[in-house]
Design a protein around this motif. Structure first.
Motif, PDB file in Angstrom:
ATOM      1  N   CYS B  93       0.834  -1.198   0.000  1.00  9.81           N
ATOM      2  CA  CYS B  93       0.000   0.000   0.000  1.00  9.81           C
ATOM      3  C   CYS B  93       0.874   1.255   0.000  1.00  9.81           C
ATOM      4  O   CYS B  93       1.880   1.328   0.697  1.00  9.81           O
ATOM      5  N   ALA B  94       0.463   2.228  -0.782  1.00  9.06           N
ATOM      6  CA  ALA B  94       1.204   3.482  -0.900  1.00  9.06           C
ATOM      7  C   ALA B  94       1.312   4.213   0.436  1.00  9.06           C
ATOM      8  O   ALA B  94       2.304   4.884   0.703  1.00  9.06           O
ATOM      9  N   GLN B  99      -1.706  -4.091   4.170  1.00 13.49           N
ATOM     10  CA  GLN B  99      -1.680  -4.633   2.809  1.00 13.49           C
ATOM     11  C   GLN B  99      -2.553  -3.781   1.900  1.00 13.49           C
ATOM     12  O   GLN B  99      -3.465  -3.111   2.372  1.00 13.49           O
ATOM     13  N   CYS B 100      -2.250  -3.834   0.623  1.00 13.84           N
ATOM     14  CA  CYS B 100      -3.086  -3.131  -0.349  1.00 13.84           C
ATOM     15  C   CYS B 100      -4.286  -4.016  -0.636  1.00 13.84           C
ATOM     16  O   CYS B 100      -4.149  -5.105  -1.169  1.00 13.84           O
ATOM     17  N   ASP B 101      -5.464  -3.504  -0.251  1.00 14.17           N
ATOM     18  CA  ASP B 101      -6.659  -4.332  -0.261  1.00 14.17           C
ATOM     19  C   ASP B 101      -7.798  -3.580  -0.964  1.00 14.17           C
ATOM     20  O   ASP B 101      -8.303  -2.583  -0.453  1.00 14.17           O
ATOM     21  N   PRO B 105      -9.577  -0.030   0.764  1.00 16.22           N
ATOM     22  CA  PRO B 105      -8.482   0.745   0.176  1.00 16.22           C
ATOM     23  C   PRO B 105      -8.124   1.983   0.988  1.00 16.22           C
ATOM     24  O   PRO B 105      -8.970   2.535   1.696  1.00 16.22           O
ATOM     25  N   CYS B 106      -6.875   2.401   0.861  1.00 17.19           N
ATOM     26  CA  CYS B 106      -6.461   3.680   1.442  1.00 17.19           C
ATOM     27  C   CYS B 106      -6.929   4.803   0.512  1.00 17.19           C
ATOM     28  O   CYS B 106      -7.347   4.540  -0.619  1.00 17.19           O
ATOM     29  N   HIS B 109      -5.477   4.742  -3.062  1.00 18.97           N
ATOM     30  CA  HIS B 109      -5.426   3.468  -3.778  1.00 18.97           C
ATOM     31  C   HIS B 109      -5.839   3.602  -5.241  1.00 18.97           C
ATOM     32  O   HIS B 109      -5.109   3.143  -6.134  1.00 18.97           O
ATOM     33  N   TYR B 112      -3.187   5.411  -7.141  1.00 17.66           N
ATOM     34  CA  TYR B 112      -1.844   4.836  -7.080  1.00 17.66           C
ATOM     35  C   TYR B 112      -1.715   3.483  -7.756  1.00 17.66           C
ATOM     36  O   TYR B 112      -0.736   3.217  -8.462  1.00 17.66           O
TER      37      TYR B 112
HETATM   38  S1  FES Z   1      -2.491   1.436  -2.319  1.00 17.80           S
HETATM   39 FE1  FES Z   1      -3.212   1.718  -0.324  1.00 17.80          FE
HETATM   40  S2  FES Z   1      -4.693   0.165  -0.230  1.00 17.80           S
HETATM   41 FE2  FES Z   1      -4.007  -0.091  -2.248  1.00 17.80          FE
END
Ligand code: FES
Ligand code: FES
Lengths: 144, 144
Positions: B93-94, B99-101, B105-106, B109, B112
DNA sequence: ATATTAAAAGACAAAAAGGTCTTTTAATAT
DNA sequence: ATATTAAAAGACCTTTTTGTCTTTTAATAT
């Protein structure tokens, strides 16, 4: 991709913008660190830097804390990243040559530069407000 | 974007593949370090790692050195980067969430992930031979 | 067999990144 | 005015990254 410092910075800024506009109040470092799950004193230092660059505002004393104006919501991700990692971030050569130079490219310049430029464009076009809005909607998250 | 270690690794590998195929010979660490302008002993350590992963071959003793077969020319940039920085590189995750989920999402997401994926695609599709060819043509450079 | 050669291995050290803790400064509520 | 509060500042520590130097191992030319 980003430094830890940058990650905390962006998460903190989004949290502060969202919260301080929602309740029209200031938000303390303790709350910020808890809510974004970051080390408190380290986050405080990062916010000091962002505060000096006027990316975030702060006041000391009772009822003090961090806050952001709606004007500051227009600040771009690139402004934050540059404030932390310096003005040359996402400008350098992928293979560490002294500079990324079209006229003397490294072997992966052709493949790499378009991606780096997309990154730069994304950081330039994304402002704090738009991210905070998504957070308020509940469609994105700052932890876990 | 890449660690220094990765930068040296990629530059060294391209140099070795190009040189060792050109003259059908082995190339020593001293020459490599000089030609790609990297710290000699540090580069040696990096090549040890790549050698253990069979990305590059080496023999000790007189006329020894590093070399690569044409089969090894088919090795992808991603193989090199993973050998150095671990298998999870360009997967996270950026904003540093665990984790990138997609389902949680963040805030960045959406912006990115497409870029990160382009990076991954590029690293997956680019092999050593293609880069070494450009170097031999003289259209790209490993120093300055 | 032996000397020579060059990579492998390992011990160290410097610098940068990441993180903690204490003291100082300044705002404000009383 | 003063006590209280919360950020700013600064000292210090840990870990990771980057880099150096020395010793060991193994290949080979003689
Ligand atoms: S980049 Fe942050 S959740 Fe996917
Ligand atoms: S010269 Fe290396 S990325 Fe442009």
């Amino acid at each position: 991709m980003f430094s830890k410092t940058c990650e905390y910075a962006i998460r903190a800024i989004i949290y502060i913008y969202n919260k301080s506009n929602l309740c029209d109040c200031k938000v303390g470092i303790k709350e910020i660190a808890t809510e974004i799950q970051s080390p408190e004193h380290f986050t405080a230092k990062i916010l000091q830097v962002l505060s000096r660059q006027e990316i975030v505002s702060s006041v000391k004393g009772p009822n003090g804390g961090f806050y952001m104006s709606s004007a500051q919501g227009q600040i771009k991700l690139l402004d934050i990243v540059r404030a932390i990692d310096g003005p040359r971030v996402f400008m350098g050569c992928a293979l560490g040559l002294s500079q990324c130079d079209e006229s003397r490219p490294c072997p992966i310049h052709t493949e790499y530069k378009p991606i780096r430029d997309k990154m730069l464009t994304m950081l330039t076009n994304t402002n704090v407000e738009s991210l905070a809005t998504k957070l308020e909607e509940g469609s994105v998250f700052l932890v876990k």
